[in-house]
Scaffold this motif. Structure first.
Motif, PDB file in Angstrom:
ATOM      1  N   ASN A   1       4.683  33.106  18.907  1.00 36.78           N
ATOM      2  CA  ASN A   1       5.242  30.866  18.909  1.00 36.78           C
ATOM      3  C   ASN A   1       5.378  30.752  20.249  1.00 36.78           C
ATOM      4  OD1 ASN A   1       5.869  29.712  17.268  1.00 36.78           O
ATOM      5  ND2 ASN A   1       8.569  29.247  17.592  1.00 36.78           N
TER       6      ASN A   1
ATOM      7  N   TRP B   1       0.706  28.533  21.220  1.00 33.28           N
ATOM      8  CA  TRP B   1      -0.864  27.104  20.373  1.00 33.28           C
ATOM      9  C   TRP B   1      -0.430  26.210  21.339  1.00 33.28           C
ATOM     10  CZ3 TRP B   1      -0.455  25.978  14.809  1.00 33.28           C
ATOM     11  CH2 TRP B   1       0.013  27.431  14.661  1.00 33.28           C
ATOM     12  N   ASP B   2      -1.728  25.412  21.058  1.00 35.13           N
ATOM     13  CA  ASP B   2      -2.451  24.683  22.526  1.00 35.13           C
ATOM     14  C   ASP B   2      -1.532  23.367  22.076  1.00 35.13           C
ATOM     15  OD1 ASP B   2      -4.348  24.075  24.154  1.00 35.13           O
ATOM     16  OD2 ASP B   2      -5.702  23.882  23.057  1.00 35.13           O
TER      17      ASP B   2
ATOM     18  N   TRP C   1       0.419  23.890  26.299  1.00 38.61           N
ATOM     19  CA  TRP C   1       0.936  25.610  26.639  1.00 38.61           C
ATOM     20  C   TRP C   1       1.526  26.724  27.828  1.00 38.61           C
ATOM     21  CZ3 TRP C   1      -2.512  29.049  29.514  1.00 38.61           C
ATOM     22  CH2 TRP C   1      -2.521  30.338  28.368  1.00 38.61           C
TER      23      TRP C   1
ATOM     24  N   PHE D   1      -4.165  29.698  22.076  1.00 35.32           N
ATOM     25  CA  PHE D   1      -4.435  30.131  20.233  1.00 35.32           C
ATOM     26  C   PHE D   1      -6.285  31.620  20.743  1.00 35.32           C
ATOM     27  CE2 PHE D   1      -4.489  25.875  18.994  1.00 35.32           C
ATOM     28  CZ  PHE D   1      -3.361  26.270  17.992  1.00 35.32           C
TER      29      PHE D   1
ATOM     30  N   THR E   1      -2.899  33.280  15.335  1.00 34.69           N
ATOM     31  CA  THR E   1      -2.135  31.716  15.224  1.00 34.69           C
ATOM     32  C   THR E   1      -3.384  30.795  15.750  1.00 34.69           C
ATOM     33  OG1 THR E   1      -2.519  31.892  18.435  1.00 34.69           O
ATOM     34  CG2 THR E   1      -0.139  31.772  17.082  1.00 34.69           C
TER      35      THR E   1
ATOM     36  N   ALA F   1      -3.256  27.669  12.541  1.00 34.12           N
ATOM     37  CA  ALA F   1      -3.897  26.942  13.502  1.00 34.12           C
ATOM     38  C   ALA F   1      -4.818  25.812  12.230  1.00 34.12           C
ATOM     39  CB  ALA F   1      -4.273  26.202  14.624  1.00 34.12           C
TER      40      ALA F   1
ATOM     41  N   THR G   1       4.943  26.595  17.780  1.00 29.46           N
ATOM     42  CA  THR G   1       3.891  25.754  16.327  1.00 29.46           C
ATOM     43  C   THR G   1       4.414  25.104  15.840  1.00 29.46           C
ATOM     44  OG1 THR G   1       4.433  28.616  16.110  1.00 29.46           O
ATOM     45  CG2 THR G   1       3.638  26.723  14.027  1.00 29.46           C
TER      46      THR G   1
ATOM     47  N   TRP H   1       2.909  21.628  18.011  1.00 28.65           N
ATOM     48  CA  TRP H   1       1.229  21.440  17.362  1.00 28.65           C
ATOM     49  C   TRP H   1       1.178  20.702  15.876  1.00 28.65           C
ATOM     50  CZ3 TRP H   1      -2.026  22.628  13.762  1.00 28.65           C
ATOM     51  CH2 TRP H   1      -3.468  22.681  14.074  1.00 28.65           C
ATOM     52  N   THR H   2       1.736  21.314  15.138  1.00 28.98           N
ATOM     53  CA  THR H   2       2.330  21.275  13.928  1.00 28.98           C
ATOM     54  C   THR H   2       1.600  19.224  13.364  1.00 28.98           C
ATOM     55  OG1 THR H   2       4.422  21.844  13.420  1.00 28.98           O
ATOM     56  CG2 THR H   2       2.070  23.000  13.082  1.00 28.98           C
TER      57      THR H   2
END
Length: 427
Positions: free
Chosen positions: A259, A262-263, A266, A286, A291, A295, A370, A373-374
């Motif tokens: 967690n 993620w890019d 970062w 990543f 992860t 992604a 997370t 990024w989402t």
């Protein structure tokens, strides 16, 4: 249950204590925050990730560090008060292990016990069971292989019916949600709750009108255990392991915090470049195959997934982006109103109280998360991180008798949230 070769977990927490710190000013916050960056060098582990005035901070202290850490808390003219919240973490783990052995569910997967914690093998067998039991609604998927070559196994729930707009017209492109558990290995209530909610959707479809409507309106991608290697490790070697299990540049230091990997902004605030630290962000964004593959899976569904939830424990928080900054995103009110709908419905079940807001505002700024990024890259508007029970009485060692209540209240919260999302995405 598979346990260590000595009849117990390989890593012992005998006589480790959990201390609860009470901070009342910014000097104390600065002192404990600075220490948190080197705590792992003393095998001291922060169970709490938030550093806020008048919010308790839970810290595991091994027996060899008790005297020195107590001295540190009173040093430099900045005294921090604490109480010993758990006298022997190892004894609690051992009692729970014995109880789990005594109450093991049947080897018959049709007798899956929703009020018990389960190994990764049991959970994957349960996924197969859902596929076999509900073949018209459940389609299995594997996100990919983990670092240790385990399947990252989940399933999609779909009623195959078309969604309906508010005006009654049919929608050909149905929206979807993604829920995952166990991104942090030691947080066992997370997979257990995801499993309970997924089973509720399936078993009550066609019987409960609200659930039937929600399953008709959305498709559901369910990944019960994200960090499969770390989760397996908590059952065999170290009950309180958090990270993945990949090799790092430092011998005997394994894994990254999935967690923090993620890019998106970062490895800045709230994460560590030290491979031995629990919040190690990885060698690069990543870097962790787990992860990277989740992604990719989500990116491949771009435009379809409208709700992402990363279930954690503990603290009872329903949080939205951003994690990396306390500045609110443009859609914060839309997201936070969804959180309010969820926690109000959740509280109505058993009286459990949750807080809501952005991650950075409620806990502290955290980079590479997370849900940043989402939301920021995959454009999943309703992205949330949910910290389940409790607020620290048991912490990561939540007893099994709280699994069903957690599932019941979380399901109520999810129903309310999805009804809210429905009004916005099918307007």
């Amino acid at each position: 249950m598979t346990i260590g070769t000595n009849g117990n977990y390989a890593k012992s927490y005998a006589n480790h204590q959990l201390w609860r710190l009470h901070v009342t000013n910014n000097e104390q916050i600065a002192k404990i925050l600075a220490f948190s960056r080197i705590a792992h060098l003393h095998d001291i582990n922060f169970w709490s990730k938030h550093f806020r005035i008048h919010e308790p901070i839970d810290i595991r202290v091994p027996p060899q560090a008790i005297d020195d850490f107590a001295d540190f808390l009173t040093s430099d003219g900045v005294k921090i008060e604490y109480v010993v919240h758990m006298n022997d973490i190892g004894a609690i783990i051992e009692r729970q292990r014995i109880l789990q052995n005594l109450t093991q569910s049947s080897s018959n997967t049709n007798d899956f016990a929703y009020d018990k914690y389960h190994t990764i093998e049991d959970i994957h067998a349960w996924v197969d069971q859902m596929v076999a039991t509900y073949p018209e609604m459940v389609t299995p998927f594997t996100v990919g292989k983990s670092y240790e070559n385990r399947d990252m196994k989940g399933f999609k729930i779909s009623s195959k019916k078309m969604a309906t707009k508010r005006d009654g017209t049919k929608v050909t492109a149905k929206k979807a949600v993604w829920w995952d558990g166990g991104i942090h290995a030691r947080e066992w209530i997370s997979p257990a709750t995801v499993i309970y909610t997924a089973y509720t959707l399936l078993s009550k479809y066609g019987q409960d009108p609200t659930i039937t409507q929600l399953v008709d309106q959305f498709d559901y991608y369910i990944l019960p255990v994200f960090n499969v290697d770390g989760y397996a490790y908590t059952w065999t070697k170290d009950r309180l392991w958090r990270k993945t299990r990949s090799k790092t540049s430092v011998a005997n230091c394994y894994g990254a915090d999935p967690n923090r990997n993620w890019d998106y902004d970062w490895c800045k605030s709230g994460s560590s470049h030290d491979p031995c630290d629990d919040t190690f962000c990885g060698e690069k964004a990543f870097s962790e195959i787990e992860t990277a593959q989740v992604a990719k899976f989500i990116a491949d569904q771009r435009g379809t997934i409208v709700n992402y939830i990363n279930f954690h424990s503990y603290s009872q928080l329903w949080m939205s982006p951003w994690s990396y900054t306390t500045t609110s995103p443009a859609q914060f009110k839309l997201q936070d109103d969804g959180s309010i709908q969820a926690i109000n419905a959740l509280t109505a079940v058993h009286g459990t109280q949750y807080q809501h807001g952005s991650v950075a505002q409620i806990i502290s700024p955290t980079s590479g998360s997370t849900i940043d990024w989402t939301y920021g890259i995959a454009n999943v508007t309703f992205s949330y991180g949910v910290e389940l029970r409790d607020t620290g009485e048991y912490g990561f060692l939540l007893p099994e008798n709280q699994i069903i209540p957690s599932g019941e209240e979380t399901m109520a919260g999810l129903e309310a949230l999805l009804m809210y999302i429905d009004k916005h995405v099918y307007a």
